[in-house]
Design an enzyme around this catalytic site. Structure first.
Site, mmCIF file in Angstrom:
data_model
loop_
_atom_site.group_PDB
_atom_site.id
_atom_site.type_symbol
_atom_site.label_atom_id
_atom_site.label_comp_id
_atom_site.label_asym_id
_atom_site.label_seq_id
_atom_site.Cartn_x
_atom_site.Cartn_y
_atom_site.Cartn_z
ATOM 1 N N CYS A 153 0.845 -1.192 0.000
ATOM 2 C CA CYS A 153 0.000 0.000 0.000
ATOM 3 C C CYS A 153 0.891 1.256 0.000
ATOM 4 C CB CYS A 153 -0.949 -0.043 1.195
ATOM 5 S SG CYS A 153 -2.211 1.239 1.214
ATOM 6 N N ASP B 136 -9.069 -2.883 -7.379
ATOM 7 C CA ASP B 136 -8.624 -1.898 -6.395
ATOM 8 C C ASP B 136 -9.353 -0.582 -6.632
ATOM 9 O OD1 ASP B 136 -7.159 -0.006 -4.855
ATOM 10 O OD2 ASP B 136 -5.343 -1.207 -5.025
ATOM 11 N N HIS C 275 -7.695 -3.942 -3.365
ATOM 12 C CA HIS C 275 -6.587 -3.370 -2.614
ATOM 13 C C HIS C 275 -6.331 -4.219 -1.370
ATOM 14 C CE1 HIS C 275 -3.851 -0.076 -1.757
ATOM 15 N NE2 HIS C 275 -4.210 -0.178 -0.491
#
Length: 282
Positions: free
Chosen positions: A169, A217, A250
């Site tokens: 991330c 995502d 994600h």
């Protein structure tokens, strides 16, 4: 498990920090803002490993704390820097380090947000977390990575010229930048790191980077991911590549979150290890 204040084996008083404090500086548990109610995260035992919490000189008034996991013994090993998400160093990041150490790596996870004095993993409100994360500028973080690679090169357990970096991330973006600005980095693997500000800098990538992304995502648009892939190709960065998982969102590697996708996480992990091995981080 061996718990040391730093790998060289100095006494606690040398660092002006008590041993009890040295082994409790990171959050015990998983980031509460993202922890799934039914999470069953992987828990890697520390048998056969030395676990250390080092203080890395970085020119700041207080040095950079880092969680370190490595195989026991005096042999030299390739090192992988593990860059956290926005939650800092919590049990997921520590387990990543232990997984790598079980495979024969030294794994170092610096606490890039330590200057705030706030334990981000303990905060449940994202609105409180993000302003603190924003205080860590690109220049500051890149400097901390340089301090970390300089420190690694001085350690008796580190194999010369074999430093890689992986991040998740927020940490994925750090990986891309480190591959551009840090000559000590041999290879990098970025897990769903933002690239919109880095596309124009694709030509600066010096160390080969593997980017792992999810097509679902919601925070990283696919057009940006594909633009980064095209920019890398246009710049002749043949060692770098981006792999997109069609069914992943994600945080698909984060086994403590609802977003976890076990199959894609396993495949991404295998690709990461192959990438490091192919580029001399082994």
């Amino acid at each position: 498990m061996d718990n040391l204040t730093r790998p060289e084996g100095t006494e606690p008083e040398d660092l002006h920090i008590g041993r009890r404090a040295a082994v409790t500086m990171f959050f015990a548990g998983y980031a509460v803002a993202a922890l799934a109610a039914d999470a069953k995260p992987i828990r890697t035992p520390d048998t056969g490993l030395t676990i250390e919490e080092a203080l890395i000189p970085n020119g700041a008034p207080n040095p950079l704390p880092a969680y370190v996991a490595r195989p026991k013994g005096s042999a030299r090993h390739a090192t992988i820097i593990v860059v956290n998400e926005i939650f800092g160093i919590h049990d997921y990041i520590k387990d990543i380090c232990r997984r790598l150490a079980k495979l024969g790596y030294v794994a170092v996870a610096p606490d890039f947000f330590y200057r705030s004095g706030v334990n981000l993993a303990a905060i449940s409100d994202f609105k409180q977390i993000m302003p603190i994360v924003a205080q860590a500028s690109d220049e500051q973080v890149d400097g901390d990575v340089r301090a970390t690679t300089a420190w690694i090169k001085q350690q008796s357990f580190a194999k010369a010229g074999a430093i890689g970096i992986t991040g998740f991330c927020w940490g994925g973006s750090v990986v891309w930048r480190s591959a551009m600005v840090n000559p000590d980095i041999r290879a990098g693997v970025a897990w769903y790191g933002r690239v919109e500000k880095l596309i124009a800098r694709a030509g600066e990538v010096r160390a080969p980077v593997l980017g792992l992304y999810g097509a679902k995502d919601q925070g990283i648009p696919q057009d940006q991911v594909q633009a980064m892939a095209a920019a890398l190709k246009a710049a002749g960065k043949t060692g770098s590549a981006i792999h997109v998982y069609p069914d992943a969102g994600h945080g698909f590697h984060a086994d403590y979150r609802d977003s976890y996708n076990a199959a894609d996480a396993k495949d991404g992990w295998a690709r990461m290890l192959a990438h490091f091995k192919a580029h001399g981080v082994a």
